[in-house]
Design a protein around this motif. Structure first.
Motif: not given
Length: 840
Positions: A254-271
């Motif tokens: 369960l992620a909000e927009g601030s939990d995710l980031t795009v790096r190098g064209g891929a999507v990542y979850l900040k943990t």
């Protein structure tokens, strides 16, 4: 416009088909067993079970508002009488809806691809380009075919007087209601098992298993164990419960927009341990909000660069952000022709007769008899329809003028009286109109329907079309199994063997932040309750001996430090009365204790997806009881004392549930770390305030210290009746075996930081350094020939320790939570300064 002009439901008349009773006054065959079981109910019958059902929904957190959350009407309720549908009838619905889903997929591929339908004049440009849900960034490069854009589809259906089901609205963006359907079934089976015994119905669980497998197959094939994130606006959204529930059912993060980031064209979850790749995003936000870089800023609920990751094929979004364009009401007027053109088939399941008023002939037909039509925005399927019968003459004239000026902005749907089904009311069972929502998922090969759905009961003034409301009455929908038929679930999926993992670092940063502050606020609430109870004990004695006065003065400093009283409340001749009034104010609106209760409730809701159902229910039931008791404090200190006792029991219950029900991993670590930091700060500050007096009066401070640290019995068992500074301070400051001592908190902080960051980390070293300082302070008192004098000199040093703990908390925040906006704050203005991210 009057409130009742937005497609109000008229009182059921003969024109409404009855779902239970046939035209001859008898029960329809598929209702007979259910109705017989309902009649046989004992203990108050169906009405009493309805009350139990409401309570169960509130206890489970499906409805009801936690103290501290924005006050709003109770969301969904479930009627105790379900809606049965014969197996053959549902098969026909499933086949018709599956065809519509295939057709809508083909339309979507064309609109965001070659756009032949526009070029050939099959669809008018005014209905597409003026649609706010048509997103140009979703258009693909010529010659490149995208994968399926629709994986989830729902349709709102009404049964007309002729007995035929018709589609009132297609839901292709982010259809809501599946979790409510699932909970309706689960809780109804628990409260009314008697209704389930005489009938065989198809279960809902296999549908969610199939959907989970379908989501996994959307990930790149090289990903053996793909990660799926459910993108939610946050706890302030009216459908937060559904988002949380779906994340659990589908094993999503369960992620909000601030939990995710795009790096190098891929999507990542900040943990906590870095970035974890995400392969599939199940969006629960509007399509135009998913990427603030290319689409709408939308208050920061989206993920910057998400559309670029989609184009690169590094992530799949379910449904595609541009899929909401198909919810345009006017599209229904073109579906029969589109089915023949794109599928070569006749539309099996018709829509409610719909006309696009951009066509002159259609416009003339509607304007000739406006009372027979619902006027709807041509491109906005979420806005309510307008029934012209409910308009005043000036309002009706204004609407007609708007239609004449911009006819392409409007569509008209024929008023179709929905069928009625029996609902439990105060006067017994009564017929009420219903709208049925059915859900389908594309499993990679075909469209599969949930064997059930959500039947929305329409009351007076409820709208029949538009956005699914977040409050109202619903029914569990039963799809009956065929006689002797087997109930089969999806085949077990084959997955590679998973490596054993016992790490804690995959916890999303936002979740760690929420649990950290939940732990802190529970401790802060307990500290306030202990201080207030200590004050009430002294106020209740009614004596003014020098010892009482000294203890009350020391306690007043502690109360002021905790924000429970103002400076003027602790001075003057009528100090006892002033303290009483201040403590009573603390549990009223705007008071510190009531505010802390509200914060615990908000944080509990924000961390709900990390709490078991038993934990969540225990928390919320206790919080509602405490809020009700706070409202019942009548100005007497006795009722206040009872409330404070309940608060202490609640805080002890939280600690016990966390100790026994949470895995010793990231979530528990940060919950406990927050508790230890808050207790270390409050303990050192309270002891400093209690000892801040002349050496000859230090005994009063020592007694208060033992009481606030809940260590009076332990001291008495060790040292009997002799009260000396050295033994007291050793017990509450330096004893590693006392769970209330400062040394215990610092040791626990060091252990938690070792587990999160490693034993060589500077954060753990800082906690160890503070522990050494405390031991040295206590040893200095023990070794001093004048222990009272040395103890009276401790307050500045203890405040320095408290400041050190606060600095350590800030460093933890910067390291683990600084990726998030609007950080939490601690200070005297906590009511005004702190915010809960995502809360309404």
């Amino acid at each position: 416009m009057h409130a009742d002009s937005a497609d109000p439901i008229r009182t059921p008349r003969a024109e409404h088909m009855d779902e239970m009773v046939d035209g001859k006054g008898g029960l329809r065959p598929h209702w007979r067993s259910l109705f017989a079981a309902c009649i046989a109910l004992e203990d108050g019958g169906i009405a009493e079970r309805g009350h139990r059902l409401d309570r169960a929904f509130e206890d489970e957190g499906v409805t009801g508002v936690l103290p501290g959350m924005a006050t709003q009407p109770t969301p969904w309720r479930c009627d105790p009488m379900p809606l049965p549908i014969p197996s053959a009838e549902f098969r026909a619905l499933e086949a018709g809806l599956a065809q519509r889903a295939r057709l809508l997929e083909a339309v979507l591929q064309d609109l965001y691809g070659p756009q032949n339908l526009l070029a050939d004049g099959v669809l008018p440009p005014a209905m597409v380009y003026a649609n706010p849900a048509f997103l140009r960034p979703c258009h693909v490069i010529e010659g490149v075919r995208r994968e399926s854009l629709l994986q989830l589809y729902a349709a709102d259906l009404v049964r007309g007087p002729d007995g035929a089901w018709r589609v009132l609205a297609d839901r292709t963006a982010a259809p809501a209601g599946m979790s409510y359907a699932r909970e309706n079934r689960r809780i109804l089976a628990r409260v009314l098992p008697e209704l389930f015994r005489p009938v065989q119905i198809r279960p809902l669980r296999p549908f969610f298993d199939m959907w989970q497998d379908a989501l996994r197959r959307l990930a790149p094939p090289e990903r053996a164990n793909p990660a799926i994130a459910l993108l939610t606006p946050g706890t302030g959204h009216p459908q937060w419960f559904e988002h949380m529930h779906l994340a659990r059912e589908l094993s999503c993060v369960l992620a909000e927009g601030s939990d995710l980031t795009v790096r190098g064209g891929a999507v990542y979850l900040k943990t906590l341990r870095g970035l974890q790749p995400i392969d599939v995003v199940l969006r629960r936000i509007e399509g135009r909000l998913v990427d603030p870089l290319e689409l709408d800023l939308g208050g920061g609920v989206g993920v910057t660069g998400l559309m670029d990751a989609v184009r690169r094929g590094r992530v799949r979004i379910v449904n595609d952000p541009g899929s909401g364009a198909l919810e345009a009401p006017a599209l229904a007027a073109f579906l029969p022709e589109l089915a023949r053109r794109l599928l070569g088939e006749t539309l099996r399941l018709a829509s409610v007769p719909t006309l696009w008023l951009g066509h002159a002939a259609a416009r003339s037909r509607v304007l000739a008899d406006t009372a027979a039509w619902l006027i709807r925005p041509a491109t906005d399927g979420l806005s309510p329809a307008i029934l012209t019968e409910g308009l005043d003459p000036p309002e009706r004239l204004s609407l007609l003028q708007r239609i004449e000026a911009r006819p392409w902005d409007y569509a008209a749907s024929a008023w179709t009286p929905p069928s009625v089904a029996p609902c439990c009311t105060a006067a017994g069972l009564a017929p009420r109109p219903i709208v049925l929502r059915v859900f389908l998922v594309f499993d990679g090969c075909e469209w599969r329907a949930m064997p059930g759905g959500l039947a929305r009961v329409l009351g007076e003034g409820d709208r029949i079309a538009g956005r699914l409301p977040w409050q109202g009455l619903s029914k569990d929908v039963w799809v009956l199994s065929e006689e002797g038929g087997d109930i089969l679930g999806p085949a077990a999926s084959v997955a590679p063997r998973l490596p054993i993992r016992r790490t804690a670092g995959e916890l999303p940063s936002r979740v760690a932040d929420t649990l950290f502050w939940l732990g802190r606020y529970v401790e802060r609430l307990e500290d306030s309750a202990r201080l207030a109870r200590a004050a009430l004990r002294r106020l209740g004695r009614g004596t003014t001996t020098p010892r009482d006065v000294a203890e009350l003065q020391a306690l007043s400093r502690c109360l002021k430090r905790a924000g429970l009283i103002e400076a003027e409340d602790a001075t003057g001749a009528a100090v006892a009365r002033a303290l009483s009034d201040a403590l009573l104010r603390s549990v009223r609106d705007g008071g510190r204790i009531l505010h802390q209760l509200s914060r615990v409730a908000q944080l509990t809701e924000a961390a709900r997806d990390r709490l078991t159902d038993d934990m969540y229910t225990t928390f919320t039931q206790a919080l509602r009881v405490l809020r009700a008791e706070a409202a019942g404090v009548d100005g007497s200190l006795d009722t206040l004392s009872q409330l404070l006792l309940g608060v202490l029991r609640f805080c002890a219950g939280v600690a016990g549930l966390a100790a026994e029900n949470m895995v010793r991993a990231g979530g528990w670590l940060f919950l406990d770390l927050g508790r230890r930091i808050e207790r270390a700060q409050s303990t050192s500050a309270a002891i400093a305030a209690a000892l801040d007096q002349q050496p000859e009066r230090i005994e009063a401070g020592l007694r208060l210290v033992l009481e606030l640290c809940d260590s009076t019995i332990t001291y008495r068992n060790r040292y009997l009746t002799v009260l000396q500074p050295g033994p007291v301070l050793d017990l509450v400051l330096a004893d590693p075996g006392n769970p209330r001592s400062l040394a215990f908190q610092l040791a626990a902080m060091r252990t938690r930081l070792d587990e999160v960051a490693g034993p060589s980390d500077r954060l753990a070293a800082t906690a160890a350094g503070l522990s050494g300082e405390v031991e040295a302070l206590v040893q200095r008192v023990i070794d001093s020939p004048e222990q009272a004098v040395e103890a009276a000199n401790l307050p500045p040093r203890l405040r320095a320790v408290a400041a050190g703990v606060a600095a350590l908390s800030d460093r933890i925040d910067r390291r683990y939570f600084a990726l998030l906006p609007a950080p939490q704050a601690v200070g005297v203005n906590e009511v005004a300064d702190e915010t809960i991210r995502g809360a309404a």
